[in-house]
Design a protein around this motif. Structure first.
Motif, mmCIF file in Angstrom:
data_model
loop_
_atom_site.group_PDB
_atom_site.id
_atom_site.type_symbol
_atom_site.label_atom_id
_atom_site.label_comp_id
_atom_site.label_asym_id
_atom_site.label_seq_id
_atom_site.Cartn_x
_atom_site.Cartn_y
_atom_site.Cartn_z
ATOM 1 N N ASP A 206 -22.042 2.508 2.400
ATOM 2 C CA ASP A 206 -21.199 3.269 1.572
ATOM 3 C C ASP A 206 -20.979 4.475 2.208
ATOM 4 O OD1 ASP A 206 -20.662 1.464 -0.493
ATOM 5 O OD2 ASP A 206 -22.343 2.457 -1.733
ATOM 6 N N ASP B 260 -8.185 1.569 1.833
ATOM 7 C CA ASP B 260 -9.054 1.210 0.535
ATOM 8 C C ASP B 260 -8.851 -0.411 0.291
ATOM 9 O OD1 ASP B 260 -10.109 3.837 0.376
ATOM 10 O OD2 ASP B 260 -8.627 4.292 -1.038
ATOM 11 N N ARG B 261 -7.555 -0.765 0.463
ATOM 12 C CA ARG B 261 -7.386 -2.260 0.197
ATOM 13 C C ARG B 261 -8.170 -2.829 1.342
ATOM 14 N NH1 ARG B 261 -1.770 -3.399 -2.201
ATOM 15 N NH2 ARG B 261 -1.454 -1.506 -3.337
ATOM 16 N N SER C 296 0.772 -1.237 0.102
ATOM 17 C CA SER C 296 0.027 0.115 -0.070
ATOM 18 C C SER C 296 0.948 1.129 -0.213
ATOM 19 C CB SER C 296 -0.910 -0.108 1.287
ATOM 20 O OG SER C 296 -0.219 -0.139 2.418
ATOM 21 N N VAL D 255 -10.832 -2.431 2.716
ATOM 22 C CA VAL D 255 -12.320 -2.225 2.639
ATOM 23 C C VAL D 255 -12.709 -3.133 1.260
ATOM 24 C CG1 VAL D 255 -14.185 -0.913 1.626
ATOM 25 C CG2 VAL D 255 -12.858 0.156 3.647
ATOM 26 N N THR D 256 -11.849 -3.069 0.309
ATOM 27 C CA THR D 256 -12.094 -3.818 -0.845
ATOM 28 C C THR D 256 -11.757 -5.358 -0.627
ATOM 29 O OG1 THR D 256 -11.023 -2.253 -2.260
ATOM 30 C CG2 THR D 256 -10.902 -4.421 -3.311
ATOM 31 N N ARG E 64 -13.327 6.813 6.346
ATOM 32 C CA ARG E 64 -12.227 7.249 5.272
ATOM 33 C C ARG E 64 -11.970 8.697 5.702
ATOM 34 N NH1 ARG E 64 -10.667 8.703 0.002
ATOM 35 N NH2 ARG E 64 -9.143 7.144 -0.595
ATOM 36 N N VAL F 57 -4.187 5.988 3.339
ATOM 37 C CA VAL F 57 -5.702 6.014 2.758
ATOM 38 C C VAL F 57 -5.740 4.755 1.890
ATOM 39 C CG1 VAL F 57 -7.291 6.942 1.124
ATOM 40 C CG2 VAL F 57 -6.143 8.327 3.116
ATOM 41 N N ASP F 58 -4.672 4.459 1.138
ATOM 42 C CA ASP F 58 -4.653 3.301 0.298
ATOM 43 C C ASP F 58 -4.716 2.077 1.241
ATOM 44 O OD1 ASP F 58 -4.043 1.774 -2.346
ATOM 45 O OD2 ASP F 58 -1.987 1.499 -1.444
#
Length: 199
Positions: A177, A88-89, A80, A91-92, A184, A84-85
């Motif tokens: 969402d 996001d990873r 990452s 969550v994904t 986030r 924040v990345d």
């Protein structure tokens, strides 16, 4: 006893087919309502083949699937590029793996059910702890205004809670969402100015 994917081609094919079937069946019917016969049918293997690969039966299949999910989680979090990345990873990963919360906690099985479950628990715990430390180190390097470890754990707990509420039908996808967007945004609020400049 084996948590890892076998190196033998035929055993590996059976192992993978059973885990793929288990992921689908456990999600659709739940662990307790899924039978070995259902697993064999969905994987297109004989019941005896399941026991040849998973001596403890369904509990061993669960343990192996939990370990596979853990290693996938760790791999998908690697590399990452920012705080924040990493979020996001995370969550994904949980969106793609709706069983992950149950599997990573070995929620549906007890360590007394099989030797493989007892073996899986400390390995999963150690892998997740190492993942927290890795992400914490990345955050420390990039800068934030609070204890990085607390920030990682709090953020992940918020994601886990939101995903769990969605899975239980308490919130819909749109609300999920929105909850994740708030989390986030809160995370971004803890990033120091220097870190913002380098994202």
């Amino acid at each position: 006893m084996m948590l890892e994917t076998p190196t033998d081609r035929r055993k590996r094919r059976t192992h993978t087919a059973v885990l793929d079937a288990a992921r689908s069946l456990f999600l659709e019917h739940g662990y307790r309502s899924t039978t070995i016969e259902m697993l064999a049918s969905a994987a297109d293997v004989a019941v005896s083949s399941i026991y040849a690969n998973f001596a403890g039966g369904k509990a061993d299949v669960y343990a192996a699937l939990a370990w596979h999910t853990t290693t996938t989680h760790v791999d998908e979090m690697k590399g990452s590029t920012s705080i924040v990345d990493a979020f996001d990873r995370y969550v994904t990963f949980h969106r793609k793996n709706p069983l992950a919360l149950r599997l990573l906690s070995l929620y549906d099985v007890a360590t007394t059910e099989s030797e493989l479950v007892a073996l899986a628990k400390p390995r999963i715990d150690a892998a997740l702890q190492a993942l927290v430390e890795t992400v914490t180190r990345d955050i420390t390097a990039s800068g934030c205004d609070t204890d990085p470890r607390v920030l990682v754990l709090t953020t992940w707990a918020a994601v886990n809670g939101a995903v769990s509420l969605r899975q239980r039908g308490v919130v819909d996808e749109k609300t999920l969402d929105a909850m994740l967007a708030v989390t986030r945004g809160d995370l971004q609020g803890h990033i120091t100015e220097d870190s913002h400049a380098h994202r």
